[in-house]
Design a protein around this motif. Sequence first.
Motif: not given
Length: 436
Positions: A169-174
Amino acid sequence: METTASAGAAPVKKRRRAPKTTVEALGNDVLSMIFTFLDLVHLIRCSAVCKSWSTVIRKLKLLQIQYHKQQHAESGSVSDVSNLSETSINRQMEQLAMDRQRLSLQEGPVDVFKWKAHSVGFSKCRMKMGLILTGVGDKVMRLWSAESCKALDEYRLPDKAPLIDFDFDEGKVVGLVGTRVCIWRRVGTRDLFCSREGLFTRGLCMRYVDPHAVIGCEDGKVRVFDMYSRKISQIIKMHPGAVSSLSFTDEQLIVSGSSLGSISISDLSSDQHVATLETTGSSGIKTLCLSPSYSVFAGSSAGYASCWDLRTLRRIWETRVSSNVLYSMHHLNNDKSTLVVGGIDGILRIVDQNNGQVISRCILEENRNISNRRPTDNNNNKKGLLVERKKGIRLSEDERIDLMPNLPPIQCLAVGMQKVVTAHNDTDIRVWKFSS
């Protein structure tokens, strides 16, 4: 004979390259001037790029003004733009965008941009906010611009554990890495968090909606990983066989498919199994996706695409769109008309969400380039990335697929606005751009 500079000669100063100007350096005044030259459709696309652009467009009421101009041009009547509420405009804009999406996927011309994304074959791709994330094959995930084809960032795996699935998403890569979850921050401090090993039985698939990553496992259970406590918060038994596919909604609804052919629904908020959807035959479920209109779509290993209404738990339609495995299906979040499906035969199919009818079939015409290869700036490759622009062609209804040469299978796909990105378990990424 070589000559050397005299001892007293001044050293030659290297010219410093001027720093590149980025879009973030443009002030709101400059952006306002640029946006006033755009038409309605391009304004809609720009307002979806980021919050700062959307704020500039909203404050100037550019969408209302352009919508007013278009309505006046079509009808010849004059209306007061001040009477148009933001809610009304947004509803009209969304409908206009979805109409354009449907028409472009159904019958518009297709260009395919193809370039080498990884050193070895990769099989997963995700697309959000005009960005593409690719990976699984080598030890790195790469982030690309869907519009310019430029590499923007990369996220390396911490060790030799295999990357199984990922989302962002805008803040993380999981990432689902071996038997643990890894989280890369995209903004601020670029730190990496990895949970402990053996957090769950072998994971096969994952979906992420902040603050939860939902992991489908080989033992038929779904594990819910909480991003804030960074622990497994729930374990839900879904199937007697392995969980082969997942979909997870903002409303905390988990839909999972099994390798044995069943589809189960659970409510994360109540930790309860809700229902099991009736399926035909014993072919395994390979892919799932949900729509905001409470429809769930599934693709099977036997080539069947199916649709159920989650409110009534009844099957709406089932169509055998291919004679073999369907690996992936996806649609734009607010699109209620088209569904894009890909599988082992390498044909990109556009399916009507309402009845399951295949309305278009597209393939890449490998033997013809529209233009020569062109270099694209790339932070990871100073020589520039070579991007091929090829022609996508639509197959006629009576075209014999069994007589066509073998096409690379579509292992995964993701849908954006008038775009589809595909991964084929080779080194090349393909971005299909559909024009109205």
